[in-house]
Enzyme design. Structure first.
Site, PDB file in Angstrom:
ATOM      1  N   GLY A 217       2.786   6.153 -19.445  1.00 21.72           N
ATOM      2  CA  GLY A 217       1.461   6.731 -19.256  1.00 21.72           C
ATOM      3  C   GLY A 217       0.962   6.618 -17.833  1.00 21.72           C
ATOM      4  O   GLY A 217      -0.214   6.870 -17.566  1.00 21.72           O
TER       5      GLY A 217
ATOM      6  N   ASP B 217      -1.845  15.042 -13.146  1.00 15.45           N
ATOM      7  CA  ASP B 217      -0.874  14.103 -12.597  1.00 15.45           C
ATOM      8  C   ASP B 217      -0.349  14.570 -11.245  1.00 15.45           C
ATOM      9  O   ASP B 217      -0.249  13.797 -10.286  1.00 15.45           O
ATOM     10  CB  ASP B 217       0.293  13.907 -13.567  1.00 15.45           C
ATOM     11  CG  ASP B 217      -0.163  13.386 -14.920  1.00 15.45           C
ATOM     12  OD1 ASP B 217      -1.329  12.953 -15.026  1.00 15.45           O
ATOM     13  OD2 ASP B 217       0.639  13.421 -15.870  1.00 15.45           O
TER      14      ASP B 217
END
Length: 458
Positions: free
Chosen positions: A143, A190
């Site tokens: 994660g 991300d």
């Protein structure tokens, strides 16, 4: 903030990690690297599973990163090796179309996503031949965005090797798009933070257009990352894409309920924009228009006036074709609620009230409850870890990243950090031999790190 990724002249011998990578590269290829590229991982402080719905998120880059050493050659091939012997080498032709096997998400396919993104963006028929060694300090499937950092590092490497130039924003957008070749329908957080991060500050990442705004985190507390030691590979399972699909369907159902053209709407933010509604009004609409019981395919098709074939081809992704029931009310409630929490989090950081640490902690706790109960993306180990973190002195703890495993992030007052680390170690890691073995890289304080960069030996 500079528009392009920095190119930094570096004394390699002064950096142990770079020196070790250089040694590995020279042993492998018999020559020194021409340049190095680095892309950081990230921890999302708040704003989970909402980037692909069009909403802003609030991450920061972390020190763990993906690092690549690269040399150029005339072999007509890209040769990839990993400093970790558990990961196999791979070679691909520079002139052929790059095939990504989404049913077999090996490490090198993520790297090739970044290569393919640059190749297609510039229409490069024959890429420069490259020899690469990749090394990473981001725990995989935790994660913390190890996969996206690998894609970003590869995009940066390929741009530099082929003497092209792109802004950080363009690179982030290309890498976000190209990571979807592996089958994960992510939203772009991300890749954006990997390129747009700046040391010492978190960022509010907004989409359409992509932009990053500094968020000064309050004094008096730090963020601690703790890994529950359950791995979750987004590309290897359908959990993530099922949530993307449920949000897509909820978007169309809400649009339909308000007489909007549902055919052109794919993201929950589009319904709010079209209605000129507040997030609170969207939460009320969710309660009014969507029932809490799971929807069947038949019910959705009837409501939207589409055929089962259209449902499969237009709404489902390749790895969600088997799904028969969809929790639309819960997923939409999470997204609109979480989007509001992100804005509240930034507002507290901007205004710096006396009780800012406690208020931010409360928002993080609310976020975890929503991820656990409405979005159902937690797991028993993560819930146990979050509970231990709160009992150990954290003012706020939540899962971070996709969930179903991986890490929690906790906001801990400065004066409690040492006792917090000891208490979490004693309660979560030490009782389990496997966790105890992983503790050193699983429990650490994280400060906002810098973004992706090229390093050239001085």
């Amino acid at each position: 903030m500079a528009a392009d990724p920095p190119k930094l002249k570096t004394v390699i011998a002064a950096n142990e990690r770079l020196q070790n990578l250089k040694n590995t590269f020279e042993t492998k290829y018999g020559e020194p690297p021409l340049f190095y590229a680095c892309a950081p991982g990230r921890v999302n402080l708040i704003g989970e599973h909402i980037d692909y719905c069009g909403y802003s998120v609030l991450p920061m880059a972390i020190e763990p990163s993906i690092l690549a050493a690269v040399s150029l050659n005339n072999s007509g091939k890209i040769t990839l090796a990993n400093a970790n012997p558990l990961y196999t080498d791979f070679t691909v032709s520079c002139s052929e179309d790059i095939a990504i096997d989404r049913d077999n998400p090996k490490w090198y396919y993520y790297f090739l996503c970044g290569v393919k993104g640059i190749k297609e963006n510039f229409g490069i028929a024959n890429l420069a031949g490259m020899s690469c060694v990749v090394e990473g300090t981001i725990p995989p499937s935790s994660g913390l965005s190890s996969s996206s950092a690998l894609v970003c590092c590869a995009g940066l490497v390929t741009m530099e090797a082929n003497q092209k130039s792109l802004s950080k924003v363009a690179l982030a957008e290309i890498c976000a798009k190209s990571e979807r070749y592996i089958g994960t329908e992510g939203g772009g957080m991300d890749q954006s933070i990997s390129f747009l991060a700046e040391r010492g500050t978190a960022k509010l990442i907004e989409f359409q257009p992509l932009r990053a705004t500094d968020v000064k985190l309050p004094d008096g507390a730090v963020f601690v990352i703790s890994n529950c030691c359950v791995e979750m590979n987004k590309a290897a399972s359908a959990h993530f894409n099922i949530r993307v699909v449920e949000c897509r369907i909820a978007t169309k159902m809400l649009a339909q309920a308000r007489g909007l053209d549902s055919g052109r709407m794919l993201k929950l933010v589009q319904v709010q924009t079209e209605l000129k509604a507040s997030l609170q009004e969207m939460l009320a609409l969710v309660d009014e228009a969507l029932h809490p019981e799971p929807y069947s395919r038949e019910e959705i098709c009837k409501a939207l006036g589409i055929t089962p074939e259209q449902f499969s081809t237009e709404l489902l992704s390749a790895n969600t074709q088997q799904e028969t029931h969809f929790k639309l009310h819960q997923r939409a409630r999470h997204v609109y609620g979480e989007a509001a929490r992100v804005l509240q989090f930034k507002s507290v950081c901007d205004s710096e009230p006396a009780e800012s640490v406690q208020r931010l902690g409360d928002l993080m706790n609310q976020s975890h409850a929503s991820c656990r109960d409405l979005y159902e993306c937690s797991c028993p180990e993560l819930d146990q870890l979050v509970d231990i973190c709160l009992k150990s002195g954290s003012v706020g703890s939540r899962l971070t990243g996709a969930g179903w495993g991986g890490c929690a992030v906790s906001m801990v007052p400065d004066e409690k950090v040492e006792s917090f680390l000891q208490a979490v170690s004693k309660a979560y890691y030490r009782p389990d031999p496997r966790r105890a073995e992983m503790e050193k890289q699983s429990l650490f304080v994280s400060k906002p790190g810098g973004g992706a960069a090229i390093f050239i030996e001085e």
